[in-house]
Each structure stands twice: as structure tokens, then as C-alpha cells.
Design a protein around this motif. Sequence first.
Motif, short mmCIF file in Angstrom:
data_model
loop_
_atom_site.label_atom_id
_atom_site.label_comp_id
_atom_site.label_asym_id
_atom_site.label_seq_id
_atom_site.Cartn_x
_atom_site.Cartn_y
_atom_site.Cartn_z
N VAL A 1 38.21 41.82 29.85
CA VAL A 1 37.09 40.64 30.02
C VAL A 1 36.08 41.29 31.03
N ASP A 2 34.91 40.93 30.82
CA ASP A 2 33.61 41.08 31.51
C ASP A 2 33.04 39.77 31.92
N ASN A 3 32.96 39.16 33.19
CA ASN A 3 33.34 40.05 34.44
C ASN A 3 34.91 39.85 34.93
N GLY B 1 31.56 46.25 34.16
CA GLY B 1 31.54 46.81 32.65
C GLY B 1 31.92 45.89 31.77
N GLY B 2 32.48 46.38 30.53
CA GLY B 2 32.56 45.59 29.29
C GLY B 2 33.96 45.38 29.24
N ALA B 3 34.54 44.56 28.15
CA ALA B 3 35.78 44.21 27.84
C ALA B 3 36.22 45.10 27.10
N ASP C 1 31.85 35.05 35.14
CA ASP C 1 30.79 36.03 34.86
C ASP C 1 29.88 35.86 35.96
N HIS C 2 29.22 36.95 36.53
CA HIS C 2 28.33 37.04 37.54
C HIS C 2 27.39 38.33 37.30
N GLY C 3 27.68 38.95 35.74
CA GLY C 3 26.80 40.20 35.78
C GLY C 3 25.72 39.83 34.56
#
Length: 230
Positions: free
Chosen positions: A140-142, A160-162, A187-189
Motif C-alpha cells: 500500500v501507498d501510503n 513509497g509505492g505499493a 493516503d497523505h502523499g
Amino acid sequence: MSIAKLLGAIGAGAALVFGGAAAHAAVIVDGTTQGYYNSGLGDLAPALGGQTDGASGFSLFPAANGGGGDPTVPPIATAPNVSSVANLGIWLTAAPPSGGTWSAAPMAIPASWTVNTETAIVYAINAGTGLGNVNVALGVDNGLYIWLDGVYKFGAMAPGGASLGEYNLNLGTLGAGVHYLQILREDHGGGTGFDILMTADRVTTVPEPAALALLGIGLAGAGLARRRAR
């Protein structure tokens, strides 16, 4: 031996035939599995950002666009209190979910969603007669929070990515019937991503060699007895 007794012996053999069991690993949930989906939650940070993880002190819903520092917090011991989020409706204490902004029926779950927002998923899992060695690999991202049948199990967040296998969760065994895996994606990115693979052992009955031999002898004997009776 009378035919009645012989048939009784055959029945005993048949019972033994189906008395054995074997476990077969199976994919229960993956990226193609449909689930109930809620994409109407928006950014929960303004309302819930004050909630913190009891172990690390990090916010459970960091500010958008990395304003919360994009922390790495695995695992998150504290379950978020989301009871005030109207658009979540009833989803942890009743199944399938109702109210709020949930899809009316299971649908394809998108691997990405609008940045700086939260989404929720409920997978209905038919365990049949039961599942063993239930494992969930996640990427998961984030961040995410996971419940099983309304009981909090796991939470984590990282930049980073998932990547599938970023987190691995062992759920042990599931009893017979339908269970619900409930996920809140956070998510916060600047990007989002999600992948999931749940595997488990399905227990199936299998013939046992000794029982098969007994059944074969019984059937042969039944044929011989019928010929003698003519």
C-alpha cells in the motif's frame, strides 16, 4: 455373511473413505476479487488527525501532501476511531456494509484512488467448511487499517509505492461460513497504490487407501453373495 451384514460392512468402509482430509492451498482474495467499495470519504485528516498511535505517537491520519512527515509506522497498535465518519455508514458491526457512500454491490476494487483521501473496502469471504493457515500479503501507498469481522487486526503506513508482500498478516483459521475483511486505505502523499493476496488451506475429504481396499472387498463380496443367492 448375510447380504445385510455385508452391506453394513460396506457402509463402514464408505464412512472411512470419506473420513480422511487433506489441505489444499488456495487463493481467496487477490487484485481481481470484487468487494464492497467506498470512495466517498474524502480527506479524514482534518477531522481525525488528532488521533495518535499509542506506541509511536504518530498521527493516525497525517496531514495531506506529506505534511505529517510521511512516517513509517509498522505496525500501528491503535485502531482508529472512525465512528464519526458518516460516509462510512455501518461497516464494522454489520455485514455487508450499509449506509454512507458504499457501493450497492461488490465491484472491482481500483488499485489506486484520489491522492490525499481515504477509501474503504469490504471483502466477503466464503470459508466453506473452514479455512486454515490464512495469510494476507499486502502492499500500500501510503497506509491502511485492517479488521476481520469487526475486530482490529493490523495497521501500518510507509512512504513509497505499493509492493505486494510489503506487509504480511497471519490470520490463523477461519470457521465455517462467511467472514468479512474490512480495510481502510489512507493516503497523505503524492501517489496511491494497493495490492492484496490472501491465501489459505481449504480442507477437503479424500479417499484413504485402506478404506478403498475395504470398500472394494465389500463390493466384490456383495456380488458373490448375489450370485450364490440365485
